[in-house]
Design a protein around this motif. Structure first.
Motif: not given
Length: 365
Positions: A238-242, A255-256, A333-334
């Motif tokens: 969820q986080a990486l595409p955002a 960094w991501a 990541a969390q």
């Protein structure tokens, strides 16, 4: 029953794929540094002219070819992607599964995905091998019939993994020939495991080609397991595409992406687990020799324990370290996932500042 595709069908299909490859090169060229662009242009020239990775072309011929490519790219501004027609059917360029249903029985494999800057990338090659590993399908490509500037050696797209032998051969050779990367203890260990010396290989690559092919085969497996780790890692879905959408071309995106790659290498399905299980010291040493710039910051303890493996064979210590690193990376990541989910809109400058303070600053970034 649909008739078998003809030679003309295949030629027309190849022409359309090549068109999209040129368009992808035109759009993607400006997302690289000058050095990165020149390296990829050199690789593309060698591939297009059937040269081996170590065969150096005439500089004047390359310069003329580059000028021609730039002229073609300029002419393609605002040009549309071409739908792919094959044996009477039409597909969008991104309909990989549907296209491959027609191509795989013919011994061909088609790839499409996103590369740097979320730019499309395309390639078509001869199918060397197909593997099925639970939910994943792994397509290993041999000689390629069409490709663009990107040339990524391995690529994950959902449950599909591509491993490209030709692209990996260029990648390996360019790193071996780079003087900056040559004086490295881990590299010496890696090449020794393949019965290669860097000086001998660079001096006379032709006579060392069989061992270079062994080197290529071994590192292809390592690359495949990195992609398996990436395909199965749940923590950044969820986080990486955002982050990519909100902060493109920033150090936060870099960094991501580095965090994503580290998780893929460290998790229970990824490259390091595979190397520990198989006691593969050459590929472990190469991973350390050519680790991306963020790896020493994200996983500083890896260097010492890998040196211990090389000198003492202490694989259990490496497994213990892998588990500790993985737990830490997943906590990161969390935290990133929670932060991105709590901000609306996520692209707000305050969100970027919070990511930098919470995650990048402790790394010295």
């Amino acid at each position: 029953m649909k008739p078998k595709p003809t030679k003309s069908d295949l030629q027309d299909f190849l022409r359309l794929v090549k068109w999209n490859c040129r368009l992808a090169s035109a759009g993607g060229a400006y997302h690289y540094s000058l050095c990165g662009l020149l390296l990829r242009l050199r690789q593309l020239y060698k591939w297009e002219h059937g040269l081996k990775p170590w065969q150096e072309p005439d500089p004047d011929a390359v310069l003329a070819w580059v000028a021609e490519q730039e002229s073609v790219w300029d002419s393609l501004e605002d040009a549309p992607w071409q739908p792919l027609t094959f044996n009477g059917e039409t597909f969008a360029p991104q309909e990989v599964e549907e296209v491959n249903q027609r191509l795989l029985p013919l011994g061909l494999a088609y790839g499409a995905g996103l590369s740097r800057g979320l730019q499309p990338t395309f390639f078509l090659g001869e199918l060397a091998e197909i593997r099925n590993q639970e939910e994943l399908t792994i397509l290993i490509l041999g000689p390629e019939l069409a490709r663009d500037l990107d040339g990524t050696p391995a690529l994950t797209q959902g449950s599909l993994i591509y491993a490209r032998q030709e692209a990996l051969a260029f990648y390996l050779w360019d790193h071996l020939a780079d003087p900056v990367a040559q004086n490295n203890d881990f590299l010496k260990i890696a090449l020794s495991g393949y019965r290669l010396s860097l000086k001998g290989l660079l001096r006379d690559p032709g006579s060392h080609e069989p061992r270079f092919q062994e080197f290529l085969a071994g590192e292809l497996e390592a690359a495949i397991h990195h992609e398996i780790g990436e395909a199965r890692e749940p923590s950044l879905r969820q986080a990486l595409p955002a982050v990519i959408a909100a902060f493109p071309q920033t150090r936060t995106e870099r960094w991501a992406r580095g965090l994503k790659d580290a998780l893929a290498d460290m998790n229970e399905w990824g490259r390091l687990s595979y190397l520990i299980e198989t006691r593969n010291l050459p590929s472990l040493a190469l991973m350390m020799a050519w680790r991306p710039g963020l790896y020493p910051l994200l996983m500083p303890e890896l260097d010492e324990v890998c040196r211990r493996v090389a000198s003492q064979g202490d694989w259990p210590a490496l497994e213990e370290t892998r588990l500790a690193i993985l737990a830490r990376l997943r906590r990161t990541a969390q935290g990133l996932t929670a932060l991105m989910a709590s901000r609306d809109p996520a692209a707000d400058p305050a969100t970027l500042k919070e990511i930098e303070q919470q995650f990048l600053a402790p790394l010295g970034l």
